[in-house]
Motif scaffolding. Structure first.
Motif, mmCIF file in Angstrom:
data_model
loop_
_atom_site.group_PDB
_atom_site.id
_atom_site.type_symbol
_atom_site.label_atom_id
_atom_site.label_comp_id
_atom_site.label_asym_id
_atom_site.label_seq_id
_atom_site.Cartn_x
_atom_site.Cartn_y
_atom_site.Cartn_z
ATOM 1 N N GLY A 124 0.864 -1.162 0.000
ATOM 2 C CA GLY A 124 0.000 0.000 0.000
ATOM 3 C C GLY A 124 0.905 1.217 0.000
ATOM 4 N N ALA A 125 0.334 2.411 -0.120
ATOM 5 C CA ALA A 125 1.143 3.623 -0.080
ATOM 6 C C ALA A 125 0.401 4.694 0.708
ATOM 7 N N TYR A 126 1.102 5.252 1.727
ATOM 8 C CA TYR A 126 0.496 6.318 2.531
ATOM 9 C C TYR A 126 1.567 7.103 3.276
ATOM 10 N N PRO A 127 2.267 8.032 2.715
ATOM 11 C CA PRO A 127 2.421 8.279 1.278
ATOM 12 C C PRO A 127 3.464 7.351 0.657
ATOM 13 N N ALA A 128 4.390 6.860 1.467
ATOM 14 C CA ALA A 128 5.415 5.946 0.956
ATOM 15 C C ALA A 128 4.900 4.514 0.992
ATOM 16 N N PRO A 129 5.503 3.610 0.234
ATOM 17 C CA PRO A 129 5.063 2.213 0.268
ATOM 18 C C PRO A 129 5.202 1.596 1.662
ATOM 19 N N PHE A 130 4.244 0.734 2.009
ATOM 20 C CA PHE A 130 4.307 -0.049 3.245
ATOM 21 C C PHE A 130 3.778 -1.448 2.938
ATOM 22 N N SER A 131 4.018 -2.383 3.831
ATOM 23 C CA SER A 131 3.529 -3.752 3.632
ATOM 24 C C SER A 131 2.036 -3.804 3.918
ATOM 25 N N ALA A 132 1.246 -4.045 2.871
ATOM 26 C CA ALA A 132 -0.200 -4.252 3.045
ATOM 27 C C ALA A 132 -0.484 -5.712 3.364
ATOM 28 N N ALA A 133 0.471 -6.599 3.019
ATOM 29 C CA ALA A 133 0.355 -8.020 3.355
ATOM 30 C C ALA A 133 1.749 -8.617 3.370
ATOM 31 N N VAL A 134 1.918 -9.625 4.216
ATOM 32 C CA VAL A 134 3.217 -10.274 4.373
ATOM 33 C C VAL A 134 3.027 -11.790 4.426
ATOM 34 N N GLN A 135 4.134 -12.506 4.196
ATOM 35 C CA GLN A 135 4.110 -13.959 4.323
ATOM 36 C C GLN A 135 5.481 -14.463 4.720
ATOM 37 N N HIS A 136 5.479 -15.467 5.594
ATOM 38 C CA HIS A 136 6.678 -16.246 5.924
ATOM 39 C C HIS A 136 6.213 -17.669 6.167
ATOM 40 N N GLN A 137 6.634 -18.581 5.292
ATOM 41 C CA GLN A 137 6.213 -19.978 5.384
ATOM 42 C C GLN A 137 4.686 -20.053 5.442
ATOM 43 N N ASN A 138 4.115 -20.635 6.481
ATOM 44 C CA ASN A 138 2.658 -20.792 6.598
ATOM 45 C C ASN A 138 1.967 -19.566 7.176
ATOM 46 N N PHE A 139 2.723 -18.552 7.537
ATOM 47 C CA PHE A 139 2.165 -17.353 8.160
ATOM 48 C C PHE A 139 1.888 -16.287 7.098
ATOM 49 N N TYR A 140 0.614 -15.985 6.913
ATOM 50 C CA TYR A 140 0.151 -14.916 6.038
ATOM 51 C C TYR A 140 -0.455 -13.838 6.930
ATOM 52 N N ALA A 141 -0.401 -12.597 6.498
ATOM 53 C CA ALA A 141 -1.045 -11.544 7.285
ATOM 54 C C ALA A 141 -1.336 -10.345 6.395
ATOM 55 N N VAL A 142 -2.413 -9.645 6.732
ATOM 56 C CA VAL A 142 -2.816 -8.451 6.000
ATOM 57 C C VAL A 142 -2.980 -7.289 6.970
ATOM 58 N N GLN A 143 -2.526 -6.115 6.561
ATOM 59 C CA GLN A 143 -2.648 -4.932 7.406
ATOM 60 C C GLN A 143 -4.070 -4.376 7.387
ATOM 61 N N PHE A 144 -4.777 -4.588 6.305
ATOM 62 C CA PHE A 144 -6.143 -4.088 6.162
ATOM 63 C C PHE A 144 -7.127 -5.064 6.806
ATOM 64 N N HIS A 145 -8.371 -4.636 6.909
ATOM 65 C CA HIS A 145 -9.424 -5.486 7.467
ATOM 66 C C HIS A 145 -10.124 -6.214 6.325
ATOM 67 N N ALA A 146 -9.682 -7.428 6.045
ATOM 68 C CA ALA A 146 -10.302 -8.217 4.973
ATOM 69 C C ALA A 146 -11.795 -8.397 5.235
ATOM 70 N N GLU A 147 -12.163 -8.602 6.482
ATOM 71 C CA GLU A 147 -13.563 -8.861 6.836
ATOM 72 C C GLU A 147 -14.454 -7.637 6.645
ATOM 73 N N LYS A 148 -13.860 -6.465 6.430
ATOM 74 C CA LYS A 148 -14.630 -5.237 6.214
ATOM 75 C C LYS A 148 -14.380 -4.659 4.828
ATOM 76 N N SER A 149 -13.771 -5.464 3.950
ATOM 77 C CA SER A 149 -13.352 -4.968 2.632
ATOM 78 C C SER A 149 -14.223 -5.470 1.492
ATOM 79 N N GLY A 150 -15.498 -5.723 1.761
ATOM 80 C CA GLY A 150 -16.445 -6.070 0.710
ATOM 81 C C GLY A 150 -16.036 -7.304 -0.075
ATOM 82 N N PRO A 151 -16.377 -7.346 -1.386
ATOM 83 C CA PRO A 151 -16.093 -8.525 -2.211
ATOM 84 C C PRO A 151 -14.602 -8.858 -2.306
ATOM 85 N N VAL A 152 -13.745 -7.838 -2.289
ATOM 86 C CA VAL A 152 -12.297 -8.094 -2.357
ATOM 87 C C VAL A 152 -11.845 -8.834 -1.101
#
Length: 195
Positions: free
Chosen positions: A156-184
């Protein structure tokens, strides 16, 4: 499929549970180590503050359990940040699963803190985003972020790029609220459940 949603007295749990139920999944909200260990998938929701969240994880012994999990794991918002090494928020040591330090956004004339609202995803590079495209919008609410690194699977960018999602092996994570992000967000949760 057994889905454990980690209960560490953080906020945002009900919206995650409802989102999973809409997908036909019956998740279990739990802090029980055995239930979490036996789950097919684990979701680590988050809303709140790093120091108090880590105190609760330590009090329940979850700080020792979570890094040992081998099944697909999805952190959400604060649940992503807590996977890092250290946070500026409360000068807090975190779980140490991913090699990043969480830092605070610096406000300027065009960018207020917290970063709140709909923003786009860029540089998608994970099966977590199958069927999505660059510039899809998701919902963010955060004052702290993980910098972009080798672990970054969306930006993502605000204003510079940042990690909106990360992964290491079986660990996935998102900075945004997927459960509040509609169809996406629904598609991202579906993709996680299919991993």
């Amino acid at each position: 499929m057994k889905i454990a949603v980690v209960d560490y007295k953080g906020g945002n749990v009900q919206s995650v549970l409802f989102a999973l139920e809409r997908l036909g999944v019956e998740p279990t909200l739990t802090a029980d180590a055995e239930q979490i260990r036996r789950a097919d998938k684990v979701i680590f929701p988050g809303e709140g503050e790093a120091a108090s969240a880590m105190r609760e994880l330590r009090a329940q012994g979850l700080d020792k359990l979570l890094p040992t999990l081998t099944q697909p794991f999805l952190g959400v918002c604060l649940g992503m940040q807590l996977l890092g090494r250290h946070s500026e928020e409360g000068d807090t040591d975190l779980l140490g699963i991913l090699p990043f330090d969480v830092v605070r956004f610096r406000a300027d004339a065009d960018h207020k803190v917290p970063h709140m609202g709909w923003n786009t995803l860029q540089q998608l590079r994970s099966p977590l985003f199958a069927g999505l495209r660059e510039q899809d919008y998701v919902y963010f609410v955060h004052s702290y972020y993980a910098p972009v690194g080798a672990y970054t699977i969306a930006e993502g960018a605000y204003p510079a790029p940042f990690s909106a999602a990360v992964q290491h092996q079986n660990f996935y994570a998102v900075q945004f609220h997927a459960e509040k992000s509609g169809p996406v967000g629904t598609r991202i949760l579906e993709n996680f459940l299919a991993l």
